[in-house]
Design a protein around this motif. Structure first.
Motif, short mmCIF file in Angstrom:
data_model
loop_
_atom_site.label_atom_id
_atom_site.label_comp_id
_atom_site.label_asym_id
_atom_site.label_seq_id
_atom_site.Cartn_x
_atom_site.Cartn_y
_atom_site.Cartn_z
N LEU A 87 -1.56 56.86 -36.03
CA LEU A 87 -0.42 58.08 -35.97
C LEU A 87 -0.76 58.97 -34.55
N MET A 91 6.90 64.29 -35.33
CA MET A 91 7.23 63.09 -36.25
C MET A 91 8.36 63.22 -36.55
N ILE A 111 5.17 57.95 -27.60
CA ILE A 111 4.46 57.12 -28.77
C ILE A 111 3.76 56.23 -28.23
N ILE A 119 2.16 64.28 -42.78
CA ILE A 119 2.24 62.43 -41.46
C ILE A 119 3.37 62.37 -42.33
N GLY A 169 2.11 60.55 -32.45
CA GLY A 169 2.55 61.79 -32.16
C GLY A 169 1.54 62.63 -31.18
#
Ligand code: ASP
Length: 409
Positions: free
Chosen positions: A339, A62, A301, A154, A343
């Motif tokens: 998310l 990330m 991504i 995160i 990642g």
């Protein structure tokens, strides 16, 4: 005579078939404890390795992603349009995954598993959305790493990545360290994934021996659920976007993207499919320069197939351990799966690794992954195919927007 080494996919298929066979033998012979005592421990070692790697992978990938977004300022509006396109389509993918997962679960097609000998999964905890929100913000960075609290990890990655960008030149050492450490972790991840056949064999044998033949039907259903999601997303979201924004008909889109999608289906790696995707975008009339920017970013991504898989798998595994997700928790799944898919690296099996993160965030025991791990390759083929279709569709749309903008000027 030189011996030919079997490729990983072939090893995995052999391990899958052998695992089912051994599981069935133990089940019908009435000795499921053989798999619990002698095979499952190897599966546990494998899952431990996955748990061990998930925090550094999420943290570094990330931060690395955020740092590359900083460079994107150079490419100006294209960068933000690309990220916006990817985020919106991924959020839609999560919603499709959740709706389908709930339909299948509501119809009673996802099982609740009985565990042998009074064993229990670690207690699954359920939290509402507000609790999750508060829990996202760490009061101690090391505690977040130690307990593998993925939402907090995160947030830490976002803060650290953002601060490195803000610090500019002074953060050069940190930025170089992140790039270098990520390269090391990627190597380690590749090694752990190369051990997959052992994980697949032992877990498949254990799951089938302890749960019986019915579990094969449940796995077929969860696979079907994910593939329906992949198909809906490809047909409605991507071909709609290509038609509405780039004026390309669905038929032309799928015909043009077919070679990349087939390559992705067999290789299960968006990154490895990049050259083929580029060729397809060229054939479909996208600007080559834009494709050179959007496609690699997408392969890093943009993982809509992975997002659908994570949502469906989360509902399935929640059901397996007798847990029903509340609406607030589903919102958390959308956020975490979006998310997590960002990642996810564009390599084989990476999405399953990130599933561990979604499960942790939902309070579902990560060990539940063992149940579907044996068939992960089958999920991966479809999700990579969709991931690549998404990258191509994004490239076509951004390319069309930019050429319209240039024409206006
Ligand atoms: N294999 C996928 C890809 O390369 C990532 C995943 O495992 O979901 O796109």
């Amino acid at each position: 005579m030189s011996k030919k080494k079997l490729t990983l996919p072939v090893q995995i298929v052999i391990a899958l078939i052998a695992g089912v066979a051994v599981g069935l033998i133990c089940y019908f012979a009435g000795v499921p404890e053989f798999t619990t005592n002698y095979l499952k421990p190897f599966g546990t070692i494998f899952v431990n390795l996955l748990k061990f790697i998930v925090v550094p992978v999420v943290l570094l990938s990330m931060i690395d992603g955020i740092l590359s977004m900083g460079d994107m300022k150079k490419v100006g509006s294209i960068g933000w349009k690309t990220v916006a396109f990817f985020l919106v389509t991924t959020a839609i993918a999560c919603i499709i995954g959740l709706v389908l997962g709930n339909i299948f679960n509501g119809a009673g097609w996802f099982p609740t598993l009985q565990l042998a000998e009074g064993a229990t999964w670690d207690k699954a905890t359920s939290a509402n959305f507000m609790d999750t929100l508060i829990g996202m913000f760490p009061s101690n960075m090391w505690e977040a790493f130690r307990t593998a609290n993925m939402l907090q990890v995160i947030i830490i990655a976002l803060f650290l990545g953002g601060s490195m960008l803000a610090a500019g030149e002074k953060a050069k050492l940190c930025k170089d360290f992140v790039g270098s450490a990520y390269a090391v972790i990627e190597q380690l991840m590749t090694f752990i994934i190369s051990l997959s056949p052992i994980g697949v064999f032992t877990m498949m044998a254990w799951v089938v021996a302890t749960q019986g033949v019915e579990i094969l039907g449940s796995l077929a259903l969860v696979l079907l659920c994910a593939y329906i999601g992949y198909a809906i997303h490809a047909i409605f979201v991507y071909s709609f976007a290509a038609k509405a924004f780039a004026g390309i008909s669905p038929l032309k889109f799928f015909k043009g993207a077919a070679s990349a999608m087939i390559f992705a289906f067999t290789s299960t790696s968006s990154a490895a499919t990049l050259p083929v995707s580029k060729e397809c975008c060229h054939e479909l009339g996208a600007d080559d320069e834009i494709a050179s920017f959007v496609l690699p970013l997408g392969a890093t991504i943009n993982m809509d197939g992975t997002a659908i898989y994570q949502c469906v798998a989360t509902i399935f595994l929640a059901s397996c351990c007798g847990m029903n997700l509340t609406l607030g928790q589903m919102v958390t799944v959308v956020v975490t799966a979006t998310l997590a898919s960002i990642g996810t690296a564009g390599v084989s099996g990476a999405g399953m690794l990130m599933l561990a993160m979604v499960l942790t965030a939902m309070g579902i025991p990560v060990d539940m992954i063992m149940i579907i791990y044996g068939v992960d390759r089958l999920f991966d083929m479809g999700r990579t195919c969709l991931n690549v279709a998404g990258d191509i569709s994004g490239t076509l749309c951004i390319s069309a927007w930019e050429s319209k903008k240039a024409a206006k000027k």
